[in-house]
Design a protein around this motif. Structure first.
Motif, PDB file in Angstrom:
ATOM      1  N   LEU A  28       0.814  -1.208   0.000  1.00 48.94           N
ATOM      2  CA  LEU A  28       0.000   0.000   0.000  1.00 48.94           C
ATOM      3  C   LEU A  28       0.854   1.267   0.000  1.00 48.94           C
ATOM      4  O   LEU A  28       0.446   2.287  -0.560  1.00 48.94           O
ATOM      5  N   PHE A  29       2.017   1.204   0.624  1.00 46.36           N
ATOM      6  CA  PHE A  29       2.939   2.349   0.578  1.00 46.36           C
ATOM      7  C   PHE A  29       3.251   2.710  -0.871  1.00 46.36           C
ATOM      8  O   PHE A  29       3.210   3.882  -1.256  1.00 46.36           O
ATOM      9  N   ASP A  30       3.551   1.697  -1.682  1.00 42.92           N
ATOM     10  CA  ASP A  30       3.828   1.947  -3.099  1.00 42.92           C
ATOM     11  C   ASP A  30       2.624   2.574  -3.797  1.00 42.92           C
ATOM     12  O   ASP A  30       2.770   3.429  -4.672  1.00 42.92           O
ATOM     13  N   LEU A  31       1.431   2.127  -3.401  1.00 37.41           N
ATOM     14  CA  LEU A  31       0.219   2.660  -4.014  1.00 37.41           C
ATOM     15  C   LEU A  31      -0.076   4.073  -3.508  1.00 37.41           C
ATOM     16  O   LEU A  31      -0.534   4.942  -4.251  1.00 37.41           O
ATOM     17  N   PHE A  32       0.205   4.326  -2.202  1.00 37.40           N
ATOM     18  CA  PHE A  32      -0.085   5.615  -1.584  1.00 37.40           C
ATOM     19  C   PHE A  32       0.767   6.753  -2.132  1.00 37.40           C
ATOM     20  O   PHE A  32       0.355   7.914  -2.073  1.00 37.40           O
ATOM     21  N   ILE A  33       1.957   6.425  -2.601  1.00 38.50           N
ATOM     22  CA  ILE A  33       2.888   7.477  -3.006  1.00 38.50           C
ATOM     23  C   ILE A  33       2.228   8.464  -3.968  1.00 38.50           C
ATOM     24  O   ILE A  33       2.404   9.674  -3.849  1.00 38.50           O
ATOM     25  N   LEU A  34       1.436   7.942  -4.903  1.00 29.37           N
ATOM     26  CA  LEU A  34       0.770   8.828  -5.858  1.00 29.37           C
ATOM     27  C   LEU A  34      -0.178   9.793  -5.151  1.00 29.37           C
ATOM     28  O   LEU A  34      -0.279  10.961  -5.528  1.00 29.37           O
ATOM     29  N   LEU A  35      -0.872   9.319  -4.101  1.00 29.64           N
ATOM     30  CA  LEU A  35      -1.808  10.180  -3.393  1.00 29.64           C
ATOM     31  C   LEU A  35      -1.077  11.344  -2.719  1.00 29.64           C
ATOM     32  O   LEU A  35      -1.615  12.438  -2.593  1.00 29.64           O
ATOM     33  N   TYR A  36       0.151  11.090  -2.267  1.00 32.24           N
ATOM     34  CA  TYR A  36       0.911  12.122  -1.570  1.00 32.24           C
ATOM     35  C   TYR A  36       1.546  13.130  -2.531  1.00 32.24           C
ATOM     36  O   TYR A  36       1.891  14.236  -2.117  1.00 32.24           O
ATOM     37  N   VAL A  37       1.713  12.760  -3.791  1.00 27.51           N
ATOM     38  CA  VAL A  37       2.341  13.683  -4.747  1.00 27.51           C
ATOM     39  C   VAL A  37       1.379  14.070  -5.868  1.00 27.51           C
ATOM     40  O   VAL A  37       1.797  14.628  -6.873  1.00 27.51           O
TER      41      VAL A  37
END
Length: 454
Positions: A28-37
């Motif tokens: 999920l960290f890999d998936l979340f990265i887009l949400l943060y940027v």
């Protein structure tokens, strides 16, 4: 019939729970990265005149990754059912890290034009396929490797704890990278470094997997005489009697997935665009809201072991159908200086929304037999969360301006919790069914056994 599974050792229970949680967290960290940027890479890959259209395009690239997850669940779920949960976990976690890191090396729209978003979306598709495959192993190995009394707790640990841990890591990385590349430098190098960290996450996961053992329940099924085990086939998922199981499970997971993405998944953008919170304070808010997920997931998961999965789902749904819309409306009226209120409402949102799916992994495991469990669990979880995840794009598209986001978000949340309640109401109680004979398998003749004699 297969022999009973060996009683798991304390070491095996700890390593299986820890490995499944860490693997899902980094997934999920890999998936979340887009949400943060999202607000940073939107103009770099999807230039548009309208800010909301730009955000919608960026979230659409998040959505295509989610759409690939059910396919990944089907492909790697079948692999996990045939060759084991542990091997599938190693293959998929490695692939996710590589795909995520490659996104950080892509040229922008200014450099190569329309090829930039095409390459970005292509990598999101690959990432989605592999992310869906991770679920097949993380959501089965942990619960299959512990005694009955701990299965609800481990379900909350993997599902909710993994999600919370992944969000915390993403928040901390975002804080660190934002500090190292402040201001305009984040739009030049910072977002790339964020994606590069995906490879480091995979390497850390692989180091932990050295101590991981295979699921004892899967091993017992794999060791059974071939004539005693029905072959795993894709069409068995839509066998007579299985379709209602799939549909009710899918409704429950769609509702849970939407609650997650419309709260925890949407908060980074909500704090940035609606509340206009600067990156530093925003990152700290996200760390604290993410940390709150783990204890509530453990509590709710274990509660489902004490009173039943269905009662927990119905109780949480009854609260959330009222509370979540009211909370996002209240949150929308706050400014960047209302730090205390932002934290309070953010905590309440994440705690209530993430409680909805804490018991979902074990619930799905208990609805399907061992021979189909990884495939079915991954397919339903990924399918439900893919549809739920697309709600973020629809909320943004339904909002003519940023000021309209809170009201649209409240409407979507109420509707999605309603779907969750319908799935819960139509589902039976499953507690304790993980190792029981599957009634559908028991009443459907196996083609492998036709024409044989005892």
């Amino acid at each position: 019939m297969s022999a009973p599974a060996a009683e798991p050792t304390p070491r095996q229970m700890i390593t299986a729970g820890a490995a499944s949680t860490v693997a899902f967290a980094f997934d999920l960290f890999d998936l979340f990265i887009l949400l943060y940027v999202a607000s940073t890479i939107g103009p770099l890959f999807f230039p548009a005149e309208s800010q909301t259209l730009q955000l919608a395009a960026t979230y659409a690239s998040f959505g295509v990754s989610l759409v690939m997850r059910p396919l990944g669940g089907a492909v790697f779920g079948r692999y996990a059912d045939r060759v084991g949960r542990r091997r599938s976990m190693i293959v998929t976690i490695t692939g996710v890290g590589v795909a995520t890191a490659l996104m950080g090396a892509l040229p922008t729209y200014a450099a190569v034009g329309v090829l930039a978003p095409v390459l970005f979306v292509a990598l999101r598709l690959v990432q989605g396929l592999l992310v869906g495959g991770v679920v097949a192993s993380t959501h089965t190995l942990g619960t299959e490797s512990v005694a009955q009394r701990w299965r609800g707790l481990v379900s909350g640990l993997v599902g909710g704890g993994g999600a919370g841990l992944g969000a915390v890591i993403a928040s901390l990385v975002f804080l660190g990278v934002s500090a190292a590349y402040p201001g305009e430098q984040f739009a030049v190098w910072g977002w790339r470094v964020m994606f590069f960290t995906g490879l480091a996450a995979s390497l850390l996961s692989l180091a932990l997997f050295r101590f991981l053992e295979e699921s004892p329940i899967w091993k017992a099924a794999a060791a059974a005489p071939r004539a005693d085990v029905r072959p795993a086939r894709a069409r068995d998922l839509v066998a007579p009697g299985r379709v209602p199981v799939l549909l009710t499970s899918l409704a429950l997971v769609i509702g849970a997935g939407a609650q997650y993405y419309l709260t925890s998944g949407y908060l980074p953008t909500y704090f940035a665009s609606v509340n206009e919170v600067p990156s530093g304070p925003r990152g700290m808010l996200l760390v604290w809201t993410s940390l709150a997920i783990l204890p509530v997931a453990l509590l709710v998961g274990h509660l489902s072991e004490l009173i039943g999965r269905r009662k927990v789902f119905l109780g949480i749904g009854a609260v959330n159908v009222v509370a979540l819309p009211l909370l996002v409306l209240a949150l929308g009226g706050l400014g960047p200086d209302d730090t205390g209120s932002l934290l309070l409402y953010g905590l309440l949102l994440t705690v209530l929304a993430n409680a909805s799916y804490a018991a979902v992994p074990i619930y799905l495991n208990e609805r399907f037999p061992t021979r189909l469990r990884a495939t079915a669990t991954a397919l339903v979880w990924n399918g439900g969360f893919a549809i739920g995840g697309l709600m973020t794009t629809f909320v943004t598209l339904a909002s003519p301006t940023v000021a309209d986001i809170p009201s649209r978000l409240a409407i979507f949340l109420a509707a999605c919790v309603g779907i969750f309640l319908v799935g819960a109401a139509l589902s039976p109680e499953t507690r304790g069914a993980l190792e029981r004979p599957d009634p559908i398998d028991e009443t459907t003749p196996s083609p492998r056994l036709e024409g044989t004699t005892s």
